[in-house]
Design a protein around this motif. Structure first.
Motif, PDB file in Angstrom:
ATOM      1  N   PHE A  48       0.338  -9.291  10.967  1.00  0.00           N
ATOM      2  CA  PHE A  48      -1.141  -9.162  10.636  1.00  0.00           C
ATOM      3  C   PHE A  48      -1.148  -7.804   9.658  1.00  0.00           C
ATOM      4  CE2 PHE A  48      -5.518  -7.790  11.110  1.00  0.00           C
ATOM      5  CZ  PHE A  48      -6.142  -8.995  10.877  1.00  0.00           C
ATOM      6  N   ALA A  49      -0.341  -6.855   9.872  1.00  0.00           N
ATOM      7  CA  ALA A  49      -0.556  -5.545   9.049  1.00  0.00           C
ATOM      8  C   ALA A  49       0.056  -6.000   7.602  1.00  0.00           C
ATOM      9  CB  ALA A  49       0.075  -4.502   9.613  1.00  0.00           C
ATOM     10  N   LEU A  50       0.931  -6.642   7.824  1.00  0.00           N
ATOM     11  CA  LEU A  50       1.770  -7.305   6.275  1.00  0.00           C
ATOM     12  C   LEU A  50       0.907  -7.973   5.500  1.00  0.00           C
ATOM     13  CD1 LEU A  50       5.610  -7.799   7.597  1.00  0.00           C
ATOM     14  CD2 LEU A  50       4.428  -5.883   6.120  1.00  0.00           C
ATOM     15  N   VAL A  51       0.339  -8.979   6.400  1.00  0.00           N
ATOM     16  CA  VAL A  51      -0.686  -9.986   5.477  1.00  0.00           C
ATOM     17  C   VAL A  51      -1.883  -9.065   4.911  1.00  0.00           C
ATOM     18  CG1 VAL A  51      -2.405 -11.867   5.812  1.00  0.00           C
ATOM     19  CG2 VAL A  51      -0.089 -11.939   6.968  1.00  0.00           C
ATOM     20  N   LEU A  52      -2.503  -7.975   5.748  1.00  0.00           N
ATOM     21  CA  LEU A  52      -3.456  -7.361   5.051  1.00  0.00           C
ATOM     22  C   LEU A  52      -2.785  -6.363   3.931  1.00  0.00           C
ATOM     23  CD1 LEU A  52      -5.370  -5.984   8.356  1.00  0.00           C
ATOM     24  CD2 LEU A  52      -6.143  -7.803   6.623  1.00  0.00           C
ATOM     25  N   LEU A  53      -1.606  -6.069   4.042  1.00  0.00           N
ATOM     26  CA  LEU A  53      -0.984  -5.178   2.963  1.00  0.00           C
ATOM     27  C   LEU A  53      -0.965  -6.247   1.678  1.00  0.00           C
ATOM     28  CD1 LEU A  53       0.220  -2.649   1.815  1.00  0.00           C
ATOM     29  CD2 LEU A  53       2.302  -3.461   2.590  1.00  0.00           C
ATOM     30  N   LEU A  54      -0.458  -7.305   1.779  1.00  0.00           N
ATOM     31  CA  LEU A  54      -0.457  -8.203   0.870  1.00  0.00           C
ATOM     32  C   LEU A  54      -1.853  -8.582   0.128  1.00  0.00           C
ATOM     33  CD1 LEU A  54       2.150 -10.670   2.008  1.00  0.00           C
ATOM     34  CD2 LEU A  54       2.383  -8.873   0.316  1.00  0.00           C
ATOM     35  N   LEU A  55      -3.124  -8.882   1.005  1.00  0.00           N
ATOM     36  CA  LEU A  55      -4.391  -8.985   0.731  1.00  0.00           C
ATOM     37  C   LEU A  55      -4.525  -7.952  -0.161  1.00  0.00           C
ATOM     38  CD1 LEU A  55      -6.052 -10.975   3.567  1.00  0.00           C
ATOM     39  CD2 LEU A  55      -5.742 -11.775   1.346  1.00  0.00           C
ATOM     40  N   LEU A  56      -4.403  -6.705   0.020  1.00  0.00           N
ATOM     41  CA  LEU A  56      -5.004  -5.366  -0.408  1.00  0.00           C
ATOM     42  C   LEU A  56      -4.367  -5.468  -1.915  1.00  0.00           C
ATOM     43  CD1 LEU A  56      -6.437  -2.597  -0.343  1.00  0.00           C
ATOM     44  CD2 LEU A  56      -4.447  -1.647   0.736  1.00  0.00           C
ATOM     45  N   ILE A  57      -2.986  -5.509  -1.854  1.00  0.00           N
ATOM     46  CA  ILE A  57      -2.382  -5.571  -3.036  1.00  0.00           C
ATOM     47  C   ILE A  57      -2.894  -6.555  -4.131  1.00  0.00           C
ATOM     48  CG2 ILE A  57      -0.113  -6.038  -4.394  1.00  0.00           C
ATOM     49  CD1 ILE A  57       1.053  -4.905  -1.999  1.00  0.00           C
ATOM     50  N   PHE A  58      -3.132  -7.950  -3.756  1.00  0.00           N
ATOM     51  CA  PHE A  58      -4.080  -9.199  -4.367  1.00  0.00           C
ATOM     52  C   PHE A  58      -5.339  -8.405  -4.626  1.00  0.00           C
ATOM     53  CE2 PHE A  58      -6.841 -12.594  -4.319  1.00  0.00           C
ATOM     54  CZ  PHE A  58      -6.184 -13.357  -5.295  1.00  0.00           C
ATOM     55  N   LEU A  59      -6.062  -7.854  -3.894  1.00  0.00           N
ATOM     56  CA  LEU A  59      -7.389  -7.479  -4.431  1.00  0.00           C
ATOM     57  C   LEU A  59      -7.413  -6.377  -5.374  1.00  0.00           C
ATOM     58  CD1 LEU A  59      -9.337  -7.564  -0.980  1.00  0.00           C
ATOM     59  CD2 LEU A  59      -9.692  -8.925  -2.939  1.00  0.00           C
ATOM     60  N   LEU A  60      -6.346  -5.425  -5.284  1.00  0.00           N
ATOM     61  CA  LEU A  60      -6.437  -4.453  -6.474  1.00  0.00           C
ATOM     62  C   LEU A  60      -5.856  -4.726  -7.866  1.00  0.00           C
ATOM     63  CD1 LEU A  60      -4.940  -1.356  -4.050  1.00  0.00           C
ATOM     64  CD2 LEU A  60      -7.361  -1.731  -4.920  1.00  0.00           C
TER      65      LEU A  60
END
Length: 136
Positions: A48-60
Motif C-alpha cells: 500500500f505504501a508503494l502504491v501511495l508513493l507511485l500515486l504521489l509521484i504521478f500527481l507531482l
C-alpha cells in the motif's frame, strides 16, 4: 584407449566428490515458519505504501492545470488530480453493481438457511417436483 575401471552399478565421483556422501552429510532443512495474519498485514501495508508513493509521484509530475466540467460545474484542477478522480469514479462505477450482487447473494443464502437444509439436493432444476421449483 583404455576401458573404464568402474562398473556400471557404482556411481563415479564428480569433481572429486561422492554425491551420496554429500547428500548424507547435508543437514536437514529447517521447517518454514507458518504464515501469520500480522505478517500478511505487514506485506499489505508495504505494498500500500508503494502504491501511495507511485500515486504521489504521478500527481507531482502531472501538475499542469486542466479545465474540468462536470454537470454544469466548471473549474480548474491539476491534471494528476483530475485523472485520479476519474479513476476513483470508474472504480466506484464497477464496485456499486458488484456490491449489489453480493448483497443479493447473501440475502438468497440467508433465505435458504432459514428454510432449512434439504435432504438431498436435486441434480438439476428439472429433477425437482413442479410445485417446489424456485426461481434462481
Amino acid at each position: 584407449m583404455t576401458a573404464p575401471q568402474h562398473s556400471q552399478g557404482t556411481p563415479q565421483p564428480i569433481n572429486g566428490h561422492d554425491s551420496r556422501a554429500d547428500l548424507a552429510a547435508a543437514p536437514p532443512r529447517p521447517r518454514a515458519t507458518p504464515h501469520s495474519r500480522v505478517g500478511e498485514v505487514w506485506v499489505a501495508a508495504v505494498l500500500f505504501a508503494l502504491v501511495l508513493l507511485l500515486l504521489l509521484i504521478f500527481l507531482l509530475q502531472n501538475g499542469q492545470r486542466a479545465e474540468v466540467s462536470f454537470f454544469g460545474a466548471h473549474g480548474q484542477l491539476p491534471m494528476g488530480v483530475a485523472l485520479l478522480l476519474a479513476a476513483v469514479f470508474g472504480i466506484l462505477l464497477v464496485a456499486l453493481p458488484g456490491t449489489a450482487r453480493i448483497v443479493q447473494l447473501r440475502m438468497l443464502s440467508r433465505r435458504r438457511a432459514a428454510a432449512g437444509p434439504r435432504t438431498a439436493p436435486p441434480s438439476s432444476p428439472a429433477d425437482e417436483p413442479v410445485g417446489q421449483r424456485t426461481r434462481r
